[in-house]
Design a protein around this motif. Structure first.
Motif, PDB file in Angstrom:
ATOM      1  N   ILE A 300       0.759  -1.324   0.149  1.00 39.01           N
ATOM      2  CA  ILE A 300       0.083   0.110   0.072  1.00 39.01           C
ATOM      3  C   ILE A 300       0.927   1.363   0.031  1.00 39.01           C
ATOM      4  CG2 ILE A 300      -1.643   1.410   1.464  1.00 39.01           C
ATOM      5  CD1 ILE A 300      -2.722  -0.906  -0.372  1.00 39.01           C
ATOM      6  N   ARG A 301       2.053   1.271   0.482  1.00 47.04           N
ATOM      7  CA  ARG A 301       2.954   2.357   0.605  1.00 47.04           C
ATOM      8  C   ARG A 301       3.564   2.598  -0.712  1.00 47.04           C
ATOM      9  NH1 ARG A 301       6.637   2.150   5.530  1.00 47.04           N
ATOM     10  NH2 ARG A 301       5.118   2.798   6.962  1.00 47.04           N
ATOM     11  N   LEU A 302       3.835   1.512  -1.332  1.00 47.08           N
ATOM     12  CA  LEU A 302       4.312   1.494  -2.847  1.00 47.08           C
ATOM     13  C   LEU A 302       3.109   2.136  -3.629  1.00 47.08           C
ATOM     14  CD1 LEU A 302       6.265   0.728  -5.025  1.00 47.08           C
ATOM     15  CD2 LEU A 302       5.310  -1.423  -5.136  1.00 47.08           C
ATOM     16  N   PHE A 303       1.966   1.840  -3.489  1.00 48.17           N
ATOM     17  CA  PHE A 303       0.799   2.225  -4.223  1.00 48.17           C
ATOM     18  C   PHE A 303       0.542   3.705  -3.956  1.00 48.17           C
ATOM     19  CE2 PHE A 303      -3.506   3.465  -2.925  1.00 48.17           C
ATOM     20  CZ  PHE A 303      -4.109   3.446  -4.560  1.00 48.17           C
ATOM     21  N   GLN A 304       0.741   4.151  -2.864  1.00 44.44           N
ATOM     22  CA  GLN A 304       0.614   5.635  -2.691  1.00 44.44           C
ATOM     23  C   GLN A 304       1.651   6.372  -3.463  1.00 44.44           C
ATOM     24  OE1 GLN A 304      -0.285   5.200   1.713  1.00 44.44           O
ATOM     25  NE2 GLN A 304      -2.522   5.465   1.202  1.00 44.44           N
ATOM     26  N   SER A 305       2.946   5.668  -2.938  1.00 42.52           N
ATOM     27  CA  SER A 305       3.821   6.572  -3.526  1.00 42.52           C
ATOM     28  C   SER A 305       3.781   6.680  -5.134  1.00 42.52           C
ATOM     29  CB  SER A 305       5.312   5.978  -3.238  1.00 42.52           C
ATOM     30  OG  SER A 305       5.692   4.954  -3.982  1.00 42.52           O
ATOM     31  N   ILE A 306       3.410   5.474  -5.616  1.00 41.34           N
ATOM     32  CA  ILE A 306       3.448   5.571  -7.186  1.00 41.34           C
ATOM     33  C   ILE A 306       2.374   6.417  -7.780  1.00 41.34           C
ATOM     34  CG2 ILE A 306       2.640   4.091  -9.288  1.00 41.34           C
ATOM     35  CD1 ILE A 306       3.835   1.593  -8.002  1.00 41.34           C
ATOM     36  N   HIS A 310       3.234   9.347 -10.164  1.00 44.16           N
ATOM     37  CA  HIS A 310       3.173   9.058 -11.698  1.00 44.16           C
ATOM     38  C   HIS A 310       1.322   9.200 -12.074  1.00 44.16           C
ATOM     39  CE1 HIS A 310       7.068   7.546 -12.138  1.00 44.16           C
ATOM     40  NE2 HIS A 310       6.921   6.858 -11.049  1.00 44.16           N
ATOM     41  N   GLY A 311       0.645   9.558 -10.984  1.00 44.12           N
ATOM     42  CA  GLY A 311      -0.673   9.647 -11.158  1.00 44.12           C
ATOM     43  C   GLY A 311      -1.008  10.914 -11.755  1.00 44.12           C
ATOM     44  N   GLN A 312      -2.189  11.162 -12.495  1.00 45.14           N
ATOM     45  CA  GLN A 312      -2.697  12.424 -12.874  1.00 45.14           C
ATOM     46  C   GLN A 312      -3.837  13.022 -12.115  1.00 45.14           C
ATOM     47  OE1 GLN A 312      -3.781  12.276 -17.146  1.00 45.14           O
ATOM     48  NE2 GLN A 312      -1.975  13.543 -17.520  1.00 45.14           N
ATOM     49  N   ASP A 313      -3.653  14.218 -11.715  1.00 44.39           N
ATOM     50  CA  ASP A 313      -4.538  15.062 -10.955  1.00 44.39           C
ATOM     51  C   ASP A 313      -5.133  14.026  -9.419  1.00 44.39           C
ATOM     52  OD1 ASP A 313      -4.920  17.054 -12.829  1.00 44.39           O
ATOM     53  OD2 ASP A 313      -6.118  15.850 -14.026  1.00 44.39           O
ATOM     54  N   ILE A 314      -4.255  13.641  -8.887  1.00 39.95           N
ATOM     55  CA  ILE A 314      -4.646  13.017  -7.625  1.00 39.95           C
ATOM     56  C   ILE A 314      -4.887  13.565  -6.587  1.00 39.95           C
ATOM     57  CG2 ILE A 314      -3.605  11.135  -6.211  1.00 39.95           C
ATOM     58  CD1 ILE A 314      -4.320  10.023  -8.970  1.00 39.95           C
ATOM     59  N   THR A 315      -5.758  13.194  -6.004  1.00 47.43           N
ATOM     60  CA  THR A 315      -6.239  14.046  -4.698  1.00 47.43           C
ATOM     61  C   THR A 315      -6.070  13.233  -3.572  1.00 47.43           C
ATOM     62  OG1 THR A 315      -8.722  13.144  -4.666  1.00 47.43           O
ATOM     63  CG2 THR A 315      -8.034  15.278  -5.809  1.00 47.43           C
ATOM     64  N   SER A 316      -6.058  13.731  -2.292  1.00 48.76           N
ATOM     65  CA  SER A 316      -5.902  12.693  -1.112  1.00 48.76           C
ATOM     66  C   SER A 316      -6.806  11.674  -1.261  1.00 48.76           C
ATOM     67  CB  SER A 316      -5.921  13.745   0.189  1.00 48.76           C
ATOM     68  OG  SER A 316      -7.190  14.188   0.329  1.00 48.76           O
ATOM     69  N   ARG A 317      -8.124  11.597  -1.559  1.00 48.13           N
ATOM     70  CA  ARG A 317      -9.050  10.748  -1.360  1.00 48.13           C
ATOM     71  C   ARG A 317      -8.890   9.651  -2.408  1.00 48.13           C
ATOM     72  NH1 ARG A 317     -14.941  12.895  -2.613  1.00 48.13           N
ATOM     73  NH2 ARG A 317     -14.525  11.636  -4.541  1.00 48.13           N
ATOM     74  N   ASP A 318      -8.162  10.053  -3.441  1.00 44.99           N
ATOM     75  CA  ASP A 318      -7.758   9.003  -4.408  1.00 44.99           C
ATOM     76  C   ASP A 318      -6.745   7.947  -3.816  1.00 44.99           C
ATOM     77  OD1 ASP A 318      -9.328  10.276  -6.131  1.00 44.99           O
ATOM     78  OD2 ASP A 318      -7.565  11.392  -7.355  1.00 44.99           O
ATOM     79  N   LEU A 319      -5.968   8.631  -2.859  1.00 43.09           N
ATOM     80  CA  LEU A 319      -4.784   7.569  -2.049  1.00 43.09           C
ATOM     81  C   LEU A 319      -5.580   6.543  -1.421  1.00 43.09           C
ATOM     82  CD1 LEU A 319      -2.322  10.356  -1.118  1.00 43.09           C
ATOM     83  CD2 LEU A 319      -2.041   8.689  -3.239  1.00 43.09           C
ATOM     84  N   LYS A 320      -6.920   6.603  -1.147  1.00 46.84           N
ATOM     85  CA  LYS A 320      -7.448   5.605  -0.230  1.00 46.84           C
ATOM     86  C   LYS A 320      -8.599   5.182  -1.198  1.00 46.84           C
ATOM     87  CE  LYS A 320      -6.683   7.385   4.056  1.00 46.84           C
ATOM     88  NZ  LYS A 320      -6.889   7.355   5.546  1.00 46.84           N
TER      89      LYS A 320
END
Lengths: 406, 340
Positions: A300-306, A310-320
């Motif tokens: 999940i840490r890897l997921f959030q750092s990626i 590298h994500g586009q228009d990522i908000t804090s909600r998207d991280l969850k």
């Protein structure tokens, strides 16, 4: 008549020009010396738009892989188009991706009907339809007729059967009401449930389908409540699942709710009335980024750092958002498949790789899950756990259970 | 008048030649896109006869397209008593079935006009998608029906996209010629008379009932043919293939093409296709303007662009593309005409 003669001349001209337009180049499409092109059709608008985050998660993962040298020196280009969850637009998108964008393969397009609508088209053109984001059993089962298609998530029929077996074992005198989407997706779940219930299938006291284009399922839920059931199966998707929980709460009904995996995202569960949601049971196979359980997990840490990088228009909600993790899990398998497909992948070799998977340690799915396929068993992800919604969190319980069709 | 006729025939020939050579210059996929434009064009021709000439507004032409599309789907997959019909032969049948449905709708149209008629036809557009859900076994429900992929017949060496392109535009040109021939004769005059004043038309001996229903029938026939072609090109039909919004788009295409002009409708057809499918490209163009930063992938951006372009077009070209054509050619025709 002048008009008639003119017309004949035109038709003749048309025929001549047509003959001239014959030959066009026909190399392995979508693979160049430094690029592999994948395409997808997902809802980015409409009632299922939130599920389109699957593609955005996959996109971020491919970019992460590209930043590390790609696959055998080729970077992955990923083009996904919005279909608004409408199969007709999915057909148009798929044709555009295959014919104009010349993609190598279709990857993880979303929706049962949407994938069904293009399956024949892709198979007739021998274009791989890889890891579709739908658990309809037919995508893994009917490989003899559609050898270029393979699913990914556990088949809905097995999910239904798991719920059925759980009810038989744990609920005394169940009276079951079913809300289901009236298409292959909903019906797959219902038939699986009946199989899992076995002799107890008699305890289904009511079942009401809704049409995926309808606006509200409150009437259906009201009807189901009237059956005096103590168990409610929510085999609904997206906003319909939301509406179902809302209706249950508004009607002051207190059944044991089972909600199917594709609608069980924490993001969704946390915004419905908790008095209805608490105690609901679902299945799980991906790590839930919203759950406190995986807060310090490596995957999940890897997921959030990626996603951040590298994500586009990522908000804090998207991280969850679990849809992003689901997309990354599928993309992880896709990258492994491409690696297995050889130095110079062809459509045949990638299909071959996809049907000989034995992937351990996908960081985005539950520990212990092995993604396994053979040419005769085309269900990549077939291990799940049960989980219960409590205190704004999904809590997995029990061991890994098999969801492989027999 | 003679000169106008010559110009019209020349225009038709130019169009036919353009249609014939187009696929040699564009990619295979673009052939498919132009084919779909052709399908919209056929549907718009029908709507042009109805709304542009007889003045009856229909907000339900998507439903007639759907009837055509479903006829083709059922005939080419299930067939008649188990014998599938070859896809191209289903096209005229689809047209006739839709045409009959159109005649049926034409009957209440006799008593209603203007807004009320528009509402009735809108009701048809809204209710039609429910039919396949009600009769799921026969019509396939929301899961829809999957058709066979089109293939060029008679051993023609054409890609499926080029084939559907030539088929569509071949039919479109024939139907354009038919509409043109029909409208320049007594039928066209009768329809225009009805549009301008029903009372005046009736008092000059025009059979209102006959012509109004006829206009509906013809118009629905055109829509049915367009729907049949669309089903073939998509190889798939379900209720969403012909959504309610399609009926609205057709009216939009008609307004952009220009009421009472047949050739202008091609522009209308192109606009509804490209704004539906390439609004993201338009968003990228708009981004070149200063102080604009749109995300082409943002949900809803295509609808916003569609709306904005539409408003612009209607502001700049209130009479549509057809009006523009007339404006360009009028000085020429009047000049030459007065000299001769």
């Amino acid at each position: 008549m002048v008009g008639v003669r003119v017309l004949l001349v035109c038709l003749l001209a048309a025929a001549v020009a047509a003959a001239a337009a014959g030959a066009r180049p026909n190399a392995t499409p979508g693979v160049t010396a430094n690029e592999i092109h994948l395409g997808s059709s997902v809802p980015l608008s409409g009632e299922a738009a939130i599920a389109g985050n699957v593609a955005r998660g996959a996109e971020a993962y491919f970019k992460y892989v590209n930043a590390r040298g790609g696959v055998n020196g080729r970077r992955i280009k990923f083009t996904y188009l919005d279909d608004g969850y409408d199969p007709g637009r999915a057909v148009n998108n798929t044709i555009r991706l295959v014919q104009q964008e010349q993609v190598f393969a279709m990857f993880s397009s979303l929706g049962t009907n949407n994938n069904l609508a293009v399956r024949k088209l892709l198979n007739d053109n021998k274009v791989p339809q890889l890891f579709v984001s739908s658990g309809a059993t037919t995508f893994g089962r009917d490989y003899k007729k559609y050898p270029w298609t393979i699913g990914y998530i556990p088949p809905y029929s097995e999910e239904g059967a798991i719920f059925g077996r759980y009810i038989v074992k744990n609920i005394k005198k169940p009276k079951i009401a079913i809300l289901y989407q009236d298409d292959d997706y909903g019906r797959d779940l219902v038939s699986g449930l009946r199989r899992g219930l076995g002799a107890k299938a008699k305890s289904i006291v009511a079942r009401v389908g809704y049409d995926p284009t309808s606006s509200d399922v409150q009437p259906q839920v009201t009807q189901l409540k009237a059956s005096k059931a103590n168990v409610l199966m929510v085999f609904a998707f997206g906003k319909f699942s939301l509406q179902a929980f809302n209706a249950v709460s508004r009607l002051n009904w207190k059944p044991q709710i089972f909600v199917n995996d594709v609608s069980s995202a924490s993001a969704l569960m946390s915004i419905v009335p908790q008095k209805a949601a608490n105690g609901a049971i679902s299945i799980v196979f991906g790590k839930d980024p919203a759950s406190s359980l995986w807060k310090s997990d490596k995957g999940i840490r890897l997921f959030q750092s990626i996603l951040k990088q590298h994500g586009q228009d990522i908000t804090s909600r998207d991280l969850k958002d679990g849809y992003f993790t689901a997309g990354m899990a599928t993309a992880y398998t896709m990258v492994n498949t491409l690696k297995k497909a050889g130095r110079n992948p062809t459509r045949q070799s990638v299909m071959n790789a996809a049907t000989h998977l034995n992937e351990k340690g996908n960081p985005f799915v539950l520990p212990g899950i092995v993604i396994h396929t053979t040419p005769k068993s085309r269900f990549p992800l077939t291990q799940v756990r049960l989980q219960r919604w409590q205190d704004n969190n999904w809590r997995p319980f029990g061991k890994l259970i098999s969801a492989r069709p027999r | 008048m003679k000169l106008k006729l010559v110009l019209e025939i020349l225009g038709f020939v130019a169009l036919a030649v353009l249609v014939a050579v187009m696929p040699s210059f564009v990619s295979d996929f673009h052939s498919r896109e132009f084919a779909i434009v052709g399908m919209y064009f056929i549907a718009l021709l029908g709507l042009g006869v109805l709304t542009g000439y007889s003045g009856q507004i229909s907000l339900g032409h998507g439903a007639f397209m759907a009837i055509g599309g479903y006829t083709t789907a059922i005939l080419s997959v299930d067939g008649i008593s188990g014998h599938p019909v070859r896809d191209i032969w289903t096209i005229p049948i689809a047209g006739v079935v839709a045409g009959l449905a159109g005649l049926l709708v034409g009957v209440p149209a006799l008593r209603l006009s203007g807004l009320y008629l528009a509402l009735i036809t809108f009701g048809i557009a809204v209710s039609f998608p429910q039919l396949p859900k009600k009769f799921g076994g026969f019509l396939g429900g929301t899961s829809g029906q999957i058709l066979n992929l089109v293939k060029a017949p008679f051993g023609l060496d054409l890609t499926p996209n080029d084939w559907i392109y030539y088929l569509t535009w071949g039919i479109a040109l024939v139907l354009l010629a038919v509409a043109w021939w029909l409208l320049r004769g007594p039928t066209g005059r009768a329809l225009q008379a009805i549009r301008d004043s029903e009372v005046a038309a009736a008092s000059s001996g025009i059979n209102l009932a006959f012509y109004k229903t006829l206009a509906f029938g013809i118009s629905a026939f055109y829509a049915g043919v367009a729907g049949a072609l669309y089903a073939m090109a998509s190889a798939y039909v379900n209720p969403d293939t012909f959504p309610i919004i399609l009926s609205i788009y057709l009216v939009v295409g008609l307004a952009v093409g220009g009421l009472g002009s047949l050739a202008g409708l091609i522009a209308g057809a192109a606009l509804i296709y490209f704004l539906q499918n390439h609004a993201d490209t338009v968003a990228r163009w708009v981004n070149h303007l200063p102080a604009v930063d749109l995300n082409p992938k943002q949900p809803g951006i295509s609808s916003a662009i569609f709306g904005a372009v539409l408003i612009l077009v209607m502001l700049l070209l209130p009479t549509g593309a057809g009006g523009l054509l007339r404006k360009v050619f009028r000085p020429l025709t009047t000049r030459l005409y007065t000299r001769s």
